[in-house]
Design a protein around this motif. Sequence first.
Motif, PDB file in Angstrom:
ATOM      1  N   GLY A 101     -11.843  19.369 -51.143  1.00 56.94           N
ATOM      2  CA  GLY A 101     -12.299  20.190 -52.260  1.00 56.94           C
ATOM      3  C   GLY A 101     -11.181  20.959 -52.936  1.00 56.94           C
ATOM      4  O   GLY A 101     -11.218  21.171 -54.156  1.00 56.94           O
ATOM      5  N   TRP A 102     -10.188  21.411 -52.173  1.00 55.95           N
ATOM      6  CA  TRP A 102      -9.078  22.143 -52.792  1.00 55.95           C
ATOM      7  C   TRP A 102      -8.282  21.218 -53.709  1.00 55.95           C
ATOM      8  O   TRP A 102      -7.841  21.628 -54.787  1.00 55.95           O
ATOM      9  N   ASP A 103      -8.134  19.964 -53.309  1.00 51.12           N
ATOM     10  CA  ASP A 103      -7.454  18.996 -54.171  1.00 51.12           C
ATOM     11  C   ASP A 103      -8.242  18.771 -55.464  1.00 51.12           C
ATOM     12  O   ASP A 103      -7.657  18.552 -56.526  1.00 51.12           O
ATOM     13  N   ARG A 104      -9.564  18.861 -55.403  1.00 51.10           N
ATOM     14  CA  ARG A 104     -10.396  18.755 -56.611  1.00 51.10           C
ATOM     15  C   ARG A 104     -10.087  19.918 -57.563  1.00 51.10           C
ATOM     16  O   ARG A 104      -9.964  19.729 -58.776  1.00 51.10           O
ATOM     17  N   ILE A 105      -9.997  21.102 -56.981  1.00 55.10           N
ATOM     18  CA  ILE A 105      -9.703  22.296 -57.790  1.00 55.10           C
ATOM     19  C   ILE A 105      -8.340  22.159 -58.452  1.00 55.10           C
ATOM     20  O   ILE A 105      -8.188  22.401 -59.657  1.00 55.10           O
ATOM     21  N   MET A 106      -7.347  21.735 -57.669  1.00 59.17           N
ATOM     22  CA  MET A 106      -6.004  21.586 -58.232  1.00 59.17           C
ATOM     23  C   MET A 106      -5.971  20.470 -59.276  1.00 59.17           C
ATOM     24  O   MET A 106      -5.229  20.558 -60.257  1.00 59.17           O
ATOM     25  N   ALA A 107      -6.785  19.439 -59.103  1.00 54.20           N
ATOM     26  CA  ALA A 107      -6.859  18.363 -60.105  1.00 54.20           C
ATOM     27  C   ALA A 107      -7.418  18.899 -61.417  1.00 54.20           C
ATOM     28  O   ALA A 107      -6.927  18.545 -62.510  1.00 54.20           O
ATOM     29  N   LEU A 108      -8.430  19.750 -61.340  1.00 59.40           N
ATOM     30  CA  LEU A 108      -9.005  20.329 -62.559  1.00 59.40           C
ATOM     31  C   LEU A 108      -7.954  21.148 -63.305  1.00 59.40           C
ATOM     32  O   LEU A 108      -7.769  20.994 -64.517  1.00 59.40           O
TER      33      LEU A 108
END
Length: 192
Positions: free
Chosen positions: A82-89
């Motif tokens: 999920g943190w990688d999702r946030i950083m992708a956004l």
Amino acid sequence: MARPREFKVEDAVGGAMDVFWEHGYEGASLPDLLSGMGLSRGSLYKAFTDKKSLYLVVLERYEKDYVIPAVGLLSGPDIADGWDRIMALFGNVIADVRKGDRRGCLACSAAAGPASEDTDIADAVHRTLGKLQKGFEVALKASPVHAGLDAAARRQMADMLTTQYVGTRVMARSQAPVAMLKRSVASLRLLA
């Protein structure tokens, strides 16, 4: 007998969205809107009543076209952490700016502008950004580093990330240097 509409509402709303996105709510003049939508004054007012009603329709369309996909990135299974999702956004924001797209986020611009003076616009902005906030909560729950947070702490962190997102988008619109935006986004890694 009333004449039928000779335009597609979706196309007109898309044109209005481009105008509001470029000029902002206050800066979007009637001639700009008529030109961008390809409508006459009478057609605009017959279909949308007034500028504010049109703006609310545009914000709804923006939510559907741009915010819901962002929430999908935050809550979807394509990226496991999920943190990688946030950083992708946030990385997408930087990528947009690097490509020359300095329009920012229409909902974020509304939050920084007309929402401060109009409760209907504020309600639309809060609904839209609330969906983004919920997406951050889902992403945090899927982050191994943050999964242990209780619901209240996860909500607080999601609120902070939403605020950071709005700030980053508003700063992008204000022509802030890319290096500053990158440093701001990179500082999020301190939370991981």
